[in-house]
Design a protein around this motif. Structure first.
Motif, PDB file in Angstrom:
ATOM      1  N   LEU A  80     -15.876 -14.146 -96.095  1.00 28.26           N
ATOM      2  CA  LEU A  80     -14.916 -14.456 -94.575  1.00 28.26           C
ATOM      3  C   LEU A  80     -15.089 -15.394 -94.051  1.00 28.26           C
ATOM      4  O   LEU A  80     -13.976 -16.496 -93.527  1.00 28.26           O
ATOM      5  CB  LEU A  80     -15.851 -13.546 -93.578  1.00 28.26           C
ATOM      6  CG  LEU A  80     -15.383 -12.105 -93.264  1.00 28.26           C
ATOM      7  CD1 LEU A  80     -16.265 -11.429 -92.580  1.00 28.26           C
ATOM      8  CD2 LEU A  80     -13.861 -11.935 -92.997  1.00 28.26           C
ATOM      9  N   HIS A  81     -15.665 -16.251 -94.874  1.00 24.40           N
ATOM     10  CA  HIS A  81     -15.659 -18.158 -94.354  1.00 24.40           C
ATOM     11  C   HIS A  81     -15.104 -18.821 -94.859  1.00 24.40           C
ATOM     12  O   HIS A  81     -14.018 -19.526 -94.463  1.00 24.40           O
ATOM     13  CB  HIS A  81     -17.041 -18.707 -94.451  1.00 24.40           C
ATOM     14  CG  HIS A  81     -17.185 -20.074 -94.679  1.00 24.40           C
ATOM     15  ND1 HIS A  81     -16.703 -21.029 -93.139  1.00 24.40           N
ATOM     16  CD2 HIS A  81     -17.959 -21.301 -95.670  1.00 24.40           C
ATOM     17  CE1 HIS A  81     -16.966 -21.480 -93.528  1.00 24.40           C
ATOM     18  NE2 HIS A  81     -17.549 -22.547 -94.865  1.00 24.40           N
ATOM     19  N   ALA A  82     -15.273 -18.425 -96.483  1.00 24.24           N
ATOM     20  CA  ALA A  82     -13.660 -18.670 -97.719  1.00 24.24           C
ATOM     21  C   ALA A  82     -12.352 -18.798 -96.946  1.00 24.24           C
ATOM     22  O   ALA A  82     -11.196 -19.515 -96.656  1.00 24.24           O
ATOM     23  CB  ALA A  82     -13.937 -18.622 -98.817  1.00 24.24           C
ATOM     24  N   ALA A  83     -12.090 -17.038 -96.415  1.00 24.61           N
ATOM     25  CA  ALA A  83     -11.022 -16.624 -96.016  1.00 24.61           C
ATOM     26  C   ALA A  83     -10.860 -17.680 -94.431  1.00 24.61           C
ATOM     27  O   ALA A  83      -9.682 -17.664 -94.211  1.00 24.61           O
ATOM     28  CB  ALA A  83     -11.057 -15.272 -95.340  1.00 24.61           C
ATOM     29  N   CYS A  84     -11.838 -17.632 -94.172  1.00 25.56           N
ATOM     30  CA  CYS A  84     -11.327 -18.462 -92.898  1.00 25.56           C
ATOM     31  C   CYS A  84     -10.690 -20.372 -92.748  1.00 25.56           C
ATOM     32  O   CYS A  84     -10.008 -20.303 -92.021  1.00 25.56           O
ATOM     33  CB  CYS A  84     -12.572 -18.750 -91.184  1.00 25.56           C
ATOM     34  SG  CYS A  84     -12.221 -18.543 -89.513  1.00 25.56           S
ATOM     35  N   MET A  85     -11.531 -20.563 -93.481  1.00 27.97           N
ATOM     36  CA  MET A  85     -11.088 -21.557 -93.952  1.00 27.97           C
ATOM     37  C   MET A  85      -9.609 -21.890 -94.486  1.00 27.97           C
ATOM     38  O   MET A  85      -9.216 -22.732 -94.182  1.00 27.97           O
ATOM     39  CB  MET A  85     -11.887 -22.567 -94.976  1.00 27.97           C
ATOM     40  CG  MET A  85     -13.446 -22.338 -94.448  1.00 27.97           C
ATOM     41  SD  MET A  85     -13.494 -23.453 -93.644  1.00 27.97           S
ATOM     42  CE  MET A  85     -13.135 -24.870 -93.946  1.00 27.97           C
ATOM     43  N   ASP A 109       0.296 -21.629 -78.713  1.00 27.16           N
ATOM     44  CA  ASP A 109       0.870 -22.747 -79.132  1.00 27.16           C
ATOM     45  C   ASP A 109      -0.898 -22.893 -80.430  1.00 27.16           C
ATOM     46  O   ASP A 109      -1.752 -22.006 -80.650  1.00 27.16           O
ATOM     47  CB  ASP A 109      -0.037 -23.502 -78.191  1.00 27.16           C
ATOM     48  CG  ASP A 109       0.027 -24.960 -79.003  1.00 27.16           C
ATOM     49  OD1 ASP A 109      -0.687 -25.931 -79.480  1.00 27.16           O
ATOM     50  OD2 ASP A 109       1.393 -25.878 -78.556  1.00 27.16           O
ATOM     51  N   LYS A 110      -0.215 -23.396 -81.927  1.00 31.81           N
ATOM     52  CA  LYS A 110      -0.861 -23.482 -82.930  1.00 31.81           C
ATOM     53  C   LYS A 110      -2.514 -23.940 -82.323  1.00 31.81           C
ATOM     54  O   LYS A 110      -3.341 -23.345 -83.310  1.00 31.81           O
ATOM     55  CB  LYS A 110      -0.266 -25.023 -83.899  1.00 31.81           C
ATOM     56  CG  LYS A 110      -0.743 -24.721 -85.218  1.00 31.81           C
ATOM     57  CD  LYS A 110      -0.154 -25.967 -85.855  1.00 31.81           C
ATOM     58  CE  LYS A 110       0.633 -25.747 -86.207  1.00 31.81           C
ATOM     59  NZ  LYS A 110       1.275 -26.809 -87.696  1.00 31.81           N
ATOM     60  N   ARG A 111      -2.512 -25.123 -81.188  1.00 31.60           N
ATOM     61  CA  ARG A 111      -4.071 -25.507 -81.093  1.00 31.60           C
ATOM     62  C   ARG A 111      -4.597 -23.853 -80.704  1.00 31.60           C
ATOM     63  O   ARG A 111      -5.694 -24.451 -81.058  1.00 31.60           O
ATOM     64  CB  ARG A 111      -4.028 -27.095 -80.104  1.00 31.60           C
ATOM     65  CG  ARG A 111      -3.128 -27.506 -80.998  1.00 31.60           C
ATOM     66  CD  ARG A 111      -2.658 -28.789 -80.048  1.00 31.60           C
ATOM     67  NE  ARG A 111      -1.829 -28.396 -78.568  1.00 31.60           N
ATOM     68  CZ  ARG A 111      -0.934 -28.716 -77.874  1.00 31.60           C
ATOM     69  NH1 ARG A 111      -1.464 -30.393 -77.420  1.00 31.60           N
ATOM     70  NH2 ARG A 111      -0.061 -28.469 -77.003  1.00 31.60           N
ATOM     71  N   VAL A 112      -4.103 -22.719 -79.780  1.00 31.09           N
ATOM     72  CA  VAL A 112      -4.563 -22.502 -79.441  1.00 31.09           C
ATOM     73  C   VAL A 112      -5.678 -21.090 -80.263  1.00 31.09           C
ATOM     74  O   VAL A 112      -6.658 -21.257 -81.075  1.00 31.09           O
ATOM     75  CB  VAL A 112      -4.180 -21.316 -78.274  1.00 31.09           C
ATOM     76  CG1 VAL A 112      -4.757 -19.903 -78.379  1.00 31.09           C
ATOM     77  CG2 VAL A 112      -3.896 -22.149 -77.246  1.00 31.09           C
ATOM     78  N   LEU A 117      -9.999 -19.678 -84.734  1.00 32.78           N
ATOM     79  CA  LEU A 117     -10.052 -19.845 -86.168  1.00 32.78           C
ATOM     80  C   LEU A 117     -11.640 -20.881 -86.012  1.00 32.78           C
ATOM     81  O   LEU A 117     -12.402 -19.885 -86.615  1.00 32.78           O
ATOM     82  CB  LEU A 117      -8.951 -20.485 -86.911  1.00 32.78           C
ATOM     83  CG  LEU A 117      -8.102 -19.388 -87.023  1.00 32.78           C
ATOM     84  CD1 LEU A 117      -6.368 -19.994 -88.207  1.00 32.78           C
ATOM     85  CD2 LEU A 117      -8.522 -18.081 -88.089  1.00 32.78           C
ATOM     86  N   ASP A 118     -11.825 -21.618 -85.681  1.00 35.41           N
ATOM     87  CA  ASP A 118     -12.684 -22.420 -84.905  1.00 35.41           C
ATOM     88  C   ASP A 118     -13.936 -21.572 -84.861  1.00 35.41           C
ATOM     89  O   ASP A 118     -15.153 -21.453 -85.576  1.00 35.41           O
ATOM     90  CB  ASP A 118     -12.788 -23.471 -84.466  1.00 35.41           C
ATOM     91  CG  ASP A 118     -12.038 -24.663 -84.989  1.00 35.41           C
ATOM     92  OD1 ASP A 118     -11.456 -24.957 -86.895  1.00 35.41           O
ATOM     93  OD2 ASP A 118     -11.434 -25.922 -84.662  1.00 35.41           O
ATOM     94  N   HIS A 119     -13.645 -20.807 -84.120  1.00 31.60           N
ATOM     95  CA  HIS A 119     -15.195 -19.631 -82.942  1.00 31.60           C
ATOM     96  C   HIS A 119     -15.184 -18.888 -84.067  1.00 31.60           C
ATOM     97  O   HIS A 119     -16.539 -18.797 -83.944  1.00 31.60           O
ATOM     98  CB  HIS A 119     -14.060 -20.015 -81.649  1.00 31.60           C
ATOM     99  CG  HIS A 119     -15.221 -18.131 -81.520  1.00 31.60           C
ATOM    100  ND1 HIS A 119     -16.384 -18.594 -80.847  1.00 31.60           N
ATOM    101  CD2 HIS A 119     -14.634 -17.063 -80.647  1.00 31.60           C
ATOM    102  CE1 HIS A 119     -16.565 -17.254 -80.107  1.00 31.60           C
ATOM    103  NE2 HIS A 119     -16.009 -16.757 -80.326  1.00 31.60           N
ATOM    104  N   LEU A 120     -14.332 -17.809 -84.310  1.00 31.36           N
ATOM    105  CA  LEU A 120     -14.255 -17.192 -85.585  1.00 31.36           C
ATOM    106  C   LEU A 120     -15.761 -17.996 -87.041  1.00 31.36           C
ATOM    107  O   LEU A 120     -16.745 -16.957 -86.609  1.00 31.36           O
ATOM    108  CB  LEU A 120     -13.136 -16.578 -86.177  1.00 31.36           C
ATOM    109  CG  LEU A 120     -12.669 -15.161 -85.776  1.00 31.36           C
ATOM    110  CD1 LEU A 120     -10.955 -15.268 -86.114  1.00 31.36           C
ATOM    111  CD2 LEU A 120     -13.183 -14.501 -85.033  1.00 31.36           C
TER     112      LEU A 120
END
Length: 132
Positions: A80-85, A109-112, A117-120
């Motif tokens: 999942l970490h690889a998938a998130c990246m 918005d893309k930033r949201v 994704l950063d939070h996940l």
């Protein structure tokens, strides 16, 4: 000071939110990112616990650290970490600043999306999310 209207924000904790960024005049630019989220779907689907996305959009999901920790119990964190990246890279490279997910019933918005994704990813890689 009045309390902020959180109707379009994404809740990630008791008192933590990813704030909505106004999309006025930009909705027509939205491109679907469902394919870009690839291997993250097993996690995202497990987070759809409050309702169904077709009804409630992002409010259907439990994006709290506790909710994510519970969803991660049966999933491979390294995968999942690889998938998130990969998803962050793909979303960053997306041709528009306005993104939509038909599956999650959401436009943002893309930033949201990148903040989500950063939070996940923070929850996926955090040791304190290891077992709720």
């Amino acid at each position: 000071m009045t309390e902020r209207d959180r109707q379009y924000d994404i809740q990630i904790g008791d008192d933590a939110w990813i704030e909505f960024i106004d999309l006025d005049g930009r909705y027509a630019q939205a491109i679907d990112i469902d394919a870009l989220l690839g291997e993250l779907w097993p996690l995202i689907c497990r987070l759809e616990t409050h309702c169904v996305a077709g009804c409630c959009g992002m409010d259907a999901y439990d994006f709290t650290r506790e909710g994510i920790a519970t969803a991660l119990l049966e999933l491979d964190r390294a995968q999942l970490h690889a998938a998130c990246m990969a998803a962050k890279e793909a979303v960053t490279a997306a041709a528009s600043d306005v993104l939509t997910s038909a599956t999650m019933n959401h436009v943002a918005d893309k930033r949201v999306f990148l903040q989500l994704l950063d939070h996940l990813d923070d929850c996926i890689t955090a040791q304190d999310c290891a077992g709720a």
